[in-house]
Design a protein around this motif. Structure first.
Motif, PDB file in Angstrom:
ATOM      1  N   UNK A  72      40.251  33.880  21.121  1.00  0.00           N
ATOM      2  CA  UNK A  72      39.205  33.950  20.109  1.00  0.00           C
ATOM      3  C   UNK A  72      38.823  35.400  19.811  1.00  0.00           C
ATOM      4  N   UNK A  73      37.896  35.558  18.882  1.00  0.00           N
ATOM      5  CA  UNK A  73      37.526  36.897  18.419  1.00  0.00           C
ATOM      6  C   UNK A  73      36.883  37.737  19.506  1.00  0.00           C
ATOM      7  N   UNK A  74      36.335  37.101  20.548  1.00  0.00           N
ATOM      8  CA  UNK A  74      35.694  37.831  21.644  1.00  0.00           C
ATOM      9  C   UNK A  74      36.654  38.128  22.792  1.00  0.00           C
ATOM     10  N   UNK A  75      37.927  37.789  22.626  1.00  0.00           N
ATOM     11  CA  UNK A  75      38.916  38.090  23.646  1.00  0.00           C
ATOM     12  C   UNK A  75      39.083  37.030  24.712  1.00  0.00           C
ATOM     13  N   UNK A 282      29.806  35.077  29.666  1.00  0.00           N
ATOM     14  CA  UNK A 282      30.245  35.171  28.273  1.00  0.00           C
ATOM     15  C   UNK A 282      31.295  34.125  27.925  1.00  0.00           C
ATOM     16  N   UNK A 283      31.837  33.427  28.932  1.00  0.00           N
ATOM     17  CA  UNK A 283      32.919  32.477  28.681  1.00  0.00           C
ATOM     18  C   UNK A 283      32.342  31.175  28.142  1.00  0.00           C
ATOM     19  N   UNK A 284      32.773  30.725  26.964  1.00  0.00           N
ATOM     20  CA  UNK A 284      32.232  29.486  26.403  1.00  0.00           C
ATOM     21  C   UNK A 284      32.804  28.262  27.103  1.00  0.00           C
ATOM     22  N   UNK A 292      38.903  27.448  17.892  1.00  0.00           N
ATOM     23  CA  UNK A 292      39.419  28.215  16.770  1.00  0.00           C
ATOM     24  C   UNK A 292      39.502  29.684  17.108  1.00  0.00           C
ATOM     25  N   UNK A 293      40.422  30.373  16.473  1.00  0.00           N
ATOM     26  CA  UNK A 293      40.567  31.803  16.710  1.00  0.00           C
ATOM     27  C   UNK A 293      41.957  32.239  16.317  1.00  0.00           C
TER      28      UNK A 293
END
Length: 296
Positions: A72-75, A282-284, A292-293
Motif C-alpha cells: 500500500x501507499x504507506x509501505x 501503524x500496521x492496519x 488496495x494499493x
C-alpha cells in the motif's frame, strides 16, 4: 498492540481477548508467546532468510506458503498465507489467511524490526486474528533473533478451552523448533528439508525406545513371580532396563545438527524484548481480500 510491557507480556490492540477465569495455571488471559535464539551469522544473511517470502516457509513450520499481493501507499506489504497439513504432497487440512507486515532496518549494524497482523479464513484455524513482531539485535556473539505474538483463539468456545493447555503450547513449540532450524540454516548452511528429516529420524528412534520400554514393562507386569528367587530378580532387571531406556528416549540430548525447541529462550529476558516495536501500531488490520494499493 499496546507498547506497554507488563510482567513480560504485551497486549493486542483492537483484538478482543476473551476473559477467562483465574486458575492456578492460567490467569485472566493466557501469556503471549515469546521465543528467542542467538544466530551466529551476518545480520544481512539473517534478514534475507527471514524476510524473503519464498525462503520463510522453508524453515517455519507455521507456514507452507507465503504469497505477497500488494504494497500500500504507506509501505505495508499485504500477503496471503497457507498451512497445509501434514504435508503439501499429502494434504488433509489446509488453513489459509491474509496478513499485513512492515519491516524496518534501523542501522548499519543490522538492528531491525518486523511487525505484522494476520487473520485466518474460515473456521478451521485454531488461531484467530492476531499480531506479532520480530526483533534483530546484533551482539558481539551473534544476532539475537526474537519474536513475540498473540492471537484470539479460534474454534469458538472449544478453542478458548483448548488454547492454554493444547494449542498455545503446541504453537509455541513449533515456533521455537522453527527458530532453531533457521539458526542451523543460517550458521551452517544445513538445508531446512534435511534438518526436518534428521528431526523425524530422531523422533522415530525415541518412539521405538519408548515403545520397547512400555512393552517390557507390560511383559514384566504380566508375569507371576515369587517375591524372592531368580524370577523375581529377572523381573526387577527387566523393569530397571525398561525404565532406563525410557529415560534415555525422553532425556537424551538432541544432536547438534538436529533442530530442537529446547535450545530457544521461551521467556523475555527484559522489558524491551517483550515490548512490540512502534511500527506495529501503524500496521492496519488485514481484510478478507487483498488491500488496495500499488503492486509490490
Amino acid at each position: 498492540m499496546s507498547r506497554r510491557a507488563r510482567d513480560g507480556c504485551w497486549e493486542v490492540r483492537g483484538v478482543d481477548r476473551p476473559r477467562r477465569r483465574r486458575s492456578a495455571t492460567v490467569g485472566d488471559v493466557a501469556r503471549p508467546l515469546y521465543v528467542e535464539t542467538l544466530v551466529r551469522c551476518e545480520a544481512d544473511r539473517l534478514w534475507h532468510l527471514t524476510q524473503a517470502p519464498d525462503l520463510h516457509p522453508r524453515w517455519d513450520l507455521r507456514f507452507s506458503s507465503i504469497q505477497p499481493t500488494v504494497r500500500d501507499a504507506d509501505g505495508h506489504q499485504h500477503f496471503t498465507y497457507a498451512l497445509v497439513l501434514p504435508h503439501p504432497r499429502a494434504a488433509l487440512l489446509t488453513v489459509t489467511g491474509t496478513g499485513v507486515s512492515v519491516g524496518q532496518r534501523r542501522d548499519a549494524a543490522g538492528r531491525g524490526t518486523s511487525a505484522l497482523r494476520f487473520r485466518p479464513h474460515g473456521v478451521l484455524s485454531p488461531l484467530g486474528e492476531g499480531a506479532g513482531y520480530w526483533r534483530y539485535v546484533p551482539t558481539e556473539h551473534g544476532v539475537r533473533f526474537l519474536t513475540g505474538y498473540d492471537y484470539v483463539p479460534g474454534w469458538g468456545g472449544l478453542g478458548r478451552v483448548l488454547d492454554p493447555f493444547l494449542v498455545r503450547p503446541l504453537v509455541g513449540w513449533a515456533t521455537a523448533w522453527s527458530f532453531d532450524r533457521l539458526r542451523l540454516w543460517a550458521e551452517t548452511g544445513l538445508d531446512p528439508a534435511l534438518a526436518r528429516n534428521r528431526a523425524l529420524r530422531d523422533a522415530a528412534v525415541r518412539s521405538v525406545g519408548l515403545g520397547l520400554s512400555l512393552g517390557a514393562l507390560a511383559a514384566a507386569g504380566g508375569r507371576r513371580t515369587r517375591r524372592h528367587g531368580r524370577r523375581h530378580g529377572q523381573r526387577r532387571s527387566l523393569v530397571g532396563a525398561a525404565v532406563a531406556v525410557a529415560a534415555a528416549a525422553l532425556l537424551w540430548p538432541v544432536g547438534s545438527g538436529t533442530p530442537s525447541a529446547r535450545r530457544c529462550l521461551r521467556r523475555a529476558p527484559d522489558r524491551r524484548s517483550a515490548t512490540a516495536p512502534t511500527s506495529l501500531d501503524t500496521v492496519p488490520l488485514p481484510m478478507g481480500s487483498a488491500a488496495p494499493g500499488r503492486d509490490a
